[in-house]
Design a protein around this motif. Structure first.
Motif, PDB file in Angstrom:
ATOM      1  N   LYS A 142      17.171 189.305  37.218  1.00 25.85           N
ATOM      2  CA  LYS A 142      18.317 188.458  37.549  1.00 25.85           C
ATOM      3  C   LYS A 142      17.977 186.967  37.513  1.00 25.85           C
ATOM      4  O   LYS A 142      18.783 186.159  37.047  1.00 25.85           O
ATOM      5  N   HIS A 143      16.797 186.583  38.002  1.00 23.64           N
ATOM      6  CA  HIS A 143      16.501 185.162  38.222  1.00 23.64           C
ATOM      7  C   HIS A 143      15.390 184.579  37.355  1.00 23.64           C
ATOM      8  O   HIS A 143      15.307 183.360  37.238  1.00 23.64           O
ATOM      9  N   SER A 144      14.522 185.386  36.807  1.00 21.16           N
ATOM     10  CA  SER A 144      13.352 184.857  36.108  1.00 21.16           C
ATOM     11  C   SER A 144      13.566 184.814  34.603  1.00 21.16           C
ATOM     12  O   SER A 144      14.196 185.694  34.023  1.00 21.16           O
ATOM     13  N   ARG A 145      13.019 183.785  34.004  1.00 17.44           N
ATOM     14  CA  ARG A 145      13.076 183.670  32.538  1.00 17.44           C
ATOM     15  C   ARG A 145      11.935 184.434  31.900  1.00 17.44           C
ATOM     16  O   ARG A 145      12.068 184.983  30.817  1.00 17.44           O
ATOM     17  N   SER A 146      10.796 184.447  32.571  1.00 14.61           N
ATOM     18  CA  SER A 146       9.641 185.178  32.051  1.00 14.61           C
ATOM     19  C   SER A 146       8.692 185.508  33.194  1.00 14.61           C
ATOM     20  O   SER A 146       8.738 184.877  34.245  1.00 14.61           O
ATOM     21  N   TRP A 147       7.850 186.488  32.959  1.00 17.34           N
ATOM     22  CA  TRP A 147       6.799 186.849  33.899  1.00 17.34           C
ATOM     23  C   TRP A 147       5.646 187.439  33.114  1.00 17.34           C
ATOM     24  O   TRP A 147       5.811 187.930  32.005  1.00 17.34           O
ATOM     25  N   PHE A 199      -0.372 188.315  38.581  1.00 19.89           N
ATOM     26  CA  PHE A 199       1.045 188.151  38.281  1.00 19.89           C
ATOM     27  C   PHE A 199       1.455 186.698  38.459  1.00 19.89           C
ATOM     28  O   PHE A 199       0.925 185.991  39.320  1.00 19.89           O
ATOM     29  N   VAL A 200       2.416 186.261  37.662  1.00 21.50           N
ATOM     30  CA  VAL A 200       3.093 184.983  37.832  1.00 21.50           C
ATOM     31  C   VAL A 200       4.459 185.093  37.160  1.00 21.50           C
ATOM     32  O   VAL A 200       4.638 185.879  36.223  1.00 21.50           O
ATOM     33  N   HIS A 201       5.422 184.309  37.655  1.00 20.38           N
ATOM     34  CA  HIS A 201       6.729 184.288  36.985  1.00 20.38           C
ATOM     35  C   HIS A 201       7.356 182.921  37.104  1.00 20.38           C
ATOM     36  O   HIS A 201       6.884 182.058  37.834  1.00 20.38           O
ATOM     37  N   ALA A 202       8.428 182.731  36.327  1.00 24.09           N
ATOM     38  CA  ALA A 202       9.155 181.467  36.338  1.00 24.09           C
ATOM     39  C   ALA A 202      10.649 181.750  36.460  1.00 24.09           C
ATOM     40  O   ALA A 202      11.224 182.441  35.617  1.00 24.09           O
ATOM     41  N   ILE A 203      11.239 181.247  37.540  1.00 21.34           N
ATOM     42  CA  ILE A 203      12.690 181.308  37.670  1.00 21.34           C
ATOM     43  C   ILE A 203      13.249 180.123  36.883  1.00 21.34           C
ATOM     44  O   ILE A 203      12.532 179.179  36.574  1.00 21.34           O
ATOM     45  N   TRP A 204      14.548 180.173  36.555  1.00 23.41           N
ATOM     46  CA  TRP A 204      15.077 179.077  35.740  1.00 23.41           C
ATOM     47  C   TRP A 204      16.504 178.746  36.099  1.00 23.41           C
ATOM     48  O   TRP A 204      17.176 179.475  36.824  1.00 23.41           O
ATOM     49  N   ASP A 205      16.945 177.607  35.553  1.00 20.34           N
ATOM     50  CA  ASP A 205      18.287 177.101  35.836  1.00 20.34           C
ATOM     51  C   ASP A 205      19.308 177.544  34.799  1.00 20.34           C
ATOM     52  O   ASP A 205      20.452 177.108  34.828  1.00 20.34           O
ATOM     53  N   GLY A 206      18.925 178.374  33.860  1.00 18.95           N
ATOM     54  CA  GLY A 206      19.816 178.795  32.788  1.00 18.95           C
ATOM     55  C   GLY A 206      19.813 177.823  31.620  1.00 18.95           C
ATOM     56  O   GLY A 206      20.468 178.060  30.611  1.00 18.95           O
ATOM     57  N   GLY A 207      19.073 176.734  31.759  1.00 16.36           N
ATOM     58  CA  GLY A 207      18.998 175.717  30.716  1.00 16.36           C
ATOM     59  C   GLY A 207      17.572 175.517  30.250  1.00 16.36           C
ATOM     60  O   GLY A 207      16.963 176.426  29.707  1.00 16.36           O
ATOM     61  N   THR A 208      17.025 174.342  30.523  1.00 13.67           N
ATOM     62  CA  THR A 208      15.700 174.005  30.006  1.00 13.67           C
ATOM     63  C   THR A 208      14.638 173.807  31.085  1.00 13.67           C
ATOM     64  O   THR A 208      13.513 173.449  30.776  1.00 13.67           O
ATOM     65  N   HIS A 209      14.995 174.040  32.353  1.00 15.04           N
ATOM     66  CA  HIS A 209      14.044 173.870  33.450  1.00 15.04           C
ATOM     67  C   HIS A 209      13.676 175.222  34.053  1.00 15.04           C
ATOM     68  O   HIS A 209      14.542 176.073  34.264  1.00 15.04           O
TER      69      HIS A 209
END
Length: 132
Positions: free
Chosen positions: A39-44, A56-66
């Motif tokens: 639901k929230h992460s762009r990649s992990w 493990f590590v992941h990156a949540i995102w704003d739906g754009g470029t951040h």
């Protein structure tokens, strides 16, 4: 045993919850990682020693470029083997391929040499407010 990095792997909630507890301490609580990441992460990225999730590590995102890096974790018995660095490096490469432009991270001062010196993040001013 060598570790195998897997990008956007199929998440096992129990395995990731166990790793999180091992890495950060506290009571073991089963978390809905799979649903949360989808639901929230762009990649992990996960690091595996055989079938065992050891990093493990992941990156949540704003739906754009951040995006925002979260939950960098390595099992205590696998630390000091550059697994954390490999995880963050793989995540950054994947986010670049996905077209993101910015990756933010907050960390405590004792982690500066890891995030700044090893992973290439530059220090910036930021603010924080406790909500509860």
């Amino acid at each position: 045993m060598a570790t195998d990095l897997r990008i956007r792997f199929t998440v096992d909630d129990e395995a990731l919850s166990r790793l999180h507890t091992e890495a950060f301490g506290g009571d073991h609580v089963l978390q809905p990682w799979k649903a949360r990441l989808e639901k929230h992460s762009r990649s992990w990225v996960g690091a595996f020693a055989g079938d065992r999730l050891v990093g493990f590590v992941h990156a949540i995102w704003d739906g754009g470029t951040h995006a925002f890096l979260l939950d960098t974790a390595v099992a205590p018995d696998h630390q000091r083997r550059r697994i954390g660095t490999e995880l963050v490096t793989a995540l950054i490469a994947d986010l670049r391929e996905l077209g993101l432009e910015w990756l933010h991270v907050d960390y405590e001062p004792h982690l500066d040499s890891f995030y700044h010196d090893t992973c290439g993040f530059r220090s910036t001013a930021a603010g924080l407010v406790r909500l509860n």
